[in-house]
Scaffold this motif. Structure first.
Motif, mmCIF file in Angstrom:
data_model
loop_
_atom_site.group_PDB
_atom_site.id
_atom_site.type_symbol
_atom_site.label_atom_id
_atom_site.label_comp_id
_atom_site.label_asym_id
_atom_site.label_seq_id
_atom_site.Cartn_x
_atom_site.Cartn_y
_atom_site.Cartn_z
ATOM 1 N N UNK A 37 14.455 -1.307 -1.924
ATOM 2 C CA UNK A 37 14.276 -0.014 -2.589
ATOM 3 C C UNK A 37 13.089 -0.148 -3.545
ATOM 4 N N UNK A 38 12.453 0.977 -3.867
ATOM 5 C CA UNK A 38 11.216 0.874 -4.638
ATOM 6 C C UNK A 38 11.129 1.883 -5.771
ATOM 7 N N UNK A 39 10.459 1.440 -6.823
ATOM 8 C CA UNK A 39 9.996 2.328 -7.883
ATOM 9 C C UNK A 39 8.513 2.022 -8.050
ATOM 10 N N UNK A 40 7.677 2.878 -7.514
ATOM 11 C CA UNK A 40 6.235 2.634 -7.509
ATOM 12 C C UNK A 40 5.654 2.967 -8.883
ATOM 13 N N UNK A 41 4.927 2.004 -9.448
ATOM 14 C CA UNK A 41 4.346 2.172 -10.785
ATOM 15 C C UNK A 41 2.905 2.659 -10.741
ATOM 16 N N UNK A 42 2.207 2.351 -9.651
ATOM 17 C CA UNK A 42 0.800 2.726 -9.525
ATOM 18 C C UNK A 42 0.422 2.748 -8.055
ATOM 19 N N UNK A 43 -0.564 3.560 -7.739
ATOM 20 C CA UNK A 43 -1.111 3.603 -6.393
ATOM 21 C C UNK A 43 -2.492 2.967 -6.439
ATOM 22 N N UNK A 44 -2.740 1.990 -5.593
ATOM 23 C CA UNK A 44 -4.048 1.356 -5.579
ATOM 24 C C UNK A 44 -4.743 1.588 -4.248
ATOM 25 N N UNK A 45 -6.065 1.755 -4.308
ATOM 26 C CA UNK A 45 -6.908 1.676 -3.118
ATOM 27 C C UNK A 45 -7.363 0.228 -3.064
ATOM 28 N N UNK A 46 -6.845 -0.520 -2.101
ATOM 29 C CA UNK A 46 -6.975 -1.972 -2.143
ATOM 30 C C UNK A 46 -7.040 -2.524 -0.722
ATOM 31 N N UNK A 47 -7.826 -3.589 -0.563
ATOM 32 C CA UNK A 47 -7.881 -4.291 0.713
ATOM 33 C C UNK A 47 -8.026 -5.779 0.446
ATOM 34 N N UNK A 53 -9.678 1.256 -6.546
ATOM 35 C CA UNK A 53 -9.239 2.327 -7.451
ATOM 36 C C UNK A 53 -7.761 2.157 -7.753
ATOM 37 N N UNK A 54 -7.366 2.617 -8.961
ATOM 38 C CA UNK A 54 -5.963 2.543 -9.382
ATOM 39 C C UNK A 54 -5.567 3.871 -10.000
ATOM 40 N N UNK A 55 -4.421 4.399 -9.589
ATOM 41 C CA UNK A 55 -3.863 5.606 -10.199
ATOM 42 C C UNK A 55 -2.481 5.274 -10.745
ATOM 43 N N UNK A 56 -2.347 5.294 -12.069
ATOM 44 C CA UNK A 56 -1.088 4.958 -12.713
ATOM 45 C C UNK A 56 -0.130 6.146 -12.664
#
Length: 257
Positions: A37-47, A53-56
């Motif tokens: 199960x998840x609680x996402x803290x931030x969305x990253x554009x990552x490879x 990029x990071x969106x908190x």
């Protein structure tokens, strides 16, 4: 008593490349027989090359995700990775302080690629997360940034010092209680650059072990074995530090360390 399908909540950031963060946690938990199960803290554009990029996410949304799964499905253990902000760290610590479950805190500060994932204020707030953690799992640079072994243990938690950033042909991982060293495991260093998400994988595997009823020593050994095999099974994706091969790990119990 062991639990057939431990319910593991990952509180961490999303990695769009699928190598670390929430994605690595889900793969690890699933392969070890847990329900992720998840609680996402931030969305990253990552490879594999880095974080672009990071969106908190707001703290209120992080807490809403946690409360949603806790109130319905229940949680046997929690893994905390990238927390995103000092405000989020304090809010999550306050919530978890009310629960009586195992909490594994991986103090993520810098991605494998070198990208910074926590500022100074956030790192300062890590103290509150260490207060509620059952075990903290820093690598060597993170250990130094948090003030060293004694400073972490003063929070009353257990500590795993991961040796992957050390030198030499052997990797030394150490497990400490507040009273001192419990276990030391040495393994041959794996010559690989495919290590993106190693810390996330280890912490999630440790959480599954604790959530399923293993004692900390056994969970520590299982997490090391699973992570090592996942590194060896890395599929070689991307042009940088590639993801582990979680999906190819079958019999990790026979890892020859």
């Amino acid at each position: 008593m062991t639990v057939d399908c431990p319910r593991i909540l990952s509180i961490a950031g999303s990695d769009s490349g699928g190598g670390a963060g929430i994605q690595a946690d889900i793969k690890t938990i699933t392969m070890l027989g847990g329900h992720a199960m998840t609680a996402i803290t931030a969305i990253t554009a990552q490879n594999t090359l880095g974080v672009q990029a990071v969106h908190q996410l707001p703290s209120e949304m992080i807490l809403a995700q946690i409360e949603s799964v806790v109130s319905d499905i229940g949680v046997d253990a929690v893994k905390i990775g990238m927390i995103g902000s000092a405000e989020a760290a304090r809010a999550v610590a306050d919530y978890l302080d009310k629960l009586s479950i195992a909490v594994v805190f991986d103090p993520v500060m810098i991605a494998t690629s070198g990208s910074t994932l926590a500022d100074g204020e956030t790192i300062a707030a890590f103290g509150q997360l260490m207060d509620v953690a059952s075990v903290v799992t820093p690598n060597l640079p993170e250990l130094e940034a948090l003030g060293g072994k004694d400073r972490i243990l003063s929070h009353g938690c257990h500590l795993v010092i991961k040796g992957g950033h050390g030198k030499g042909g052997m990797v030394v991982d150490e497990l400490y209680a507040p009273s001192g060293l419990i276990r030391r495991i040495e393994g041959k260093r794996i010559d690989s650059s495919e290590t993106h998400g190693t810390g996330c994988t280890f912490a999630s595997a440790l959480a599954v072990g604790l959530g399923s009823g293993l004692d900390l020593n056994a969970a520590f050994e299982q997490a090391i074995s699973f992570t090592r095999i996942a590194i060896l099974e890395a599929p070689g994706l991307g042009e940088g530090s590639g993801p582990l091969g979680h999906q190819f790990v079958t019999d990790f119990q026979d890892d020859d360390r």
